[in-house]
Scaffold this active site. Structure first.
Site: not given
Ligand code: IMP
Ligand code: MG
Length: 183
Positions: A100, A103, A153, A166
């Site tokens: 999705d 981040d 976010f 969701r």
């Molecule tokens: P990362 O490991 O920091 O790249 O985060 C990845 C996961 O964190 C994604 O697969 C999402 O499930 C969740 N995530 C990161 N940013 C957001 C956001 O803005 N909204 C909702 N879920 C997020």
């Molecule tokens: Mg995710």
């Protein structure tokens, strides 16, 4: 309707996802791949994946992994756990991981390492609906991207805050206090 500020409206999301489907199909058609395995990262990718695979015109199989990287709240814990692994052989297959959002990039980094080491596919590419470059800790970029967004976010189109929102069809900006939720 929902009370949140829309960042990317449903029709814009759908339009872009259908274009991504065309780009991905072209890429795998040119590679003359034998079998494409699309791997959705649960739970956030389920809406995106459902739309994306229906825009593909190359045959694929669909599998899911589940990872948890967030505790309650909007900050990634950095502590990634594999809650569900792939149960079919991926050796020699082309794999497309569908996320999705990227981040910090920690989750996708962890998953790519895991898939490469434990499942040894022929190739791996990543399709992400959203990418927040300002938050990246490892500069991992998706091979196929829907939208680059700023550091907000977001919820909807599969993305959640504490497992809520969701089902919202738009990508919207989460703001505390707009609706009361049980944490
Ligand atoms: P990362 O490991 O920091 O790249 O985060 C990845 C996961 O964190 C994604 O697969 C999402 O499930 C969740 N995530 C990161 N940013 C957001 C956001 O803005 N909204 C909702 N879920 C997020
Ligand atoms: Mg995710």
């Amino acid at each position: 309707m929902h009370p949140f500020k829309v960042l990317i409206a449903e029709d814009k999301v759908k339009e872009r996802v259908s274009k991504m489907g065309a780009e991905i199909s072209k890429y795998y058609q040119d590679r003359k791949t034998k079998k494409l395995v699309v791997i959705g990262v649960l739970k956030g990718s389920f809406v995106f994946l459902a739309d994306l695979v229906r825009s593909l015109n190359v045959p694929c199989e669909i599998e899911f992994v589940e990872v948890s990287s967030y505790g309650a709240g909007t900050m990634s814990s950095g502590d990634i756990q594999l809650l569900r692994d792939i149960a079919v052989p991926l050796e020699g297959q082309d794999v497309l991981v569908v996320e999705d959002i990227i981040d910090t990039g920690r989750t996708i980094y962890y998953l790519l390492e895991h898939l490469r080491k434990s499942h040894r596919p022929h190739s791996i590419a990543v399709a992400a609906l959203l990418y927040k470059p300002s938050r990246s800790v490892n500069q991992i970029k998706p091979d196929f991207l829907g939208f680059t967004i700023e550091d907000k976010f977001v919820i909807g189109y599969g993305l959640d805050f504490n497992n809520r929102f969701r089902e919202i069809p738009d990508v919207a900006i989460y703001e505390e206090g707009k609706v009361s939720i049980d944490l």
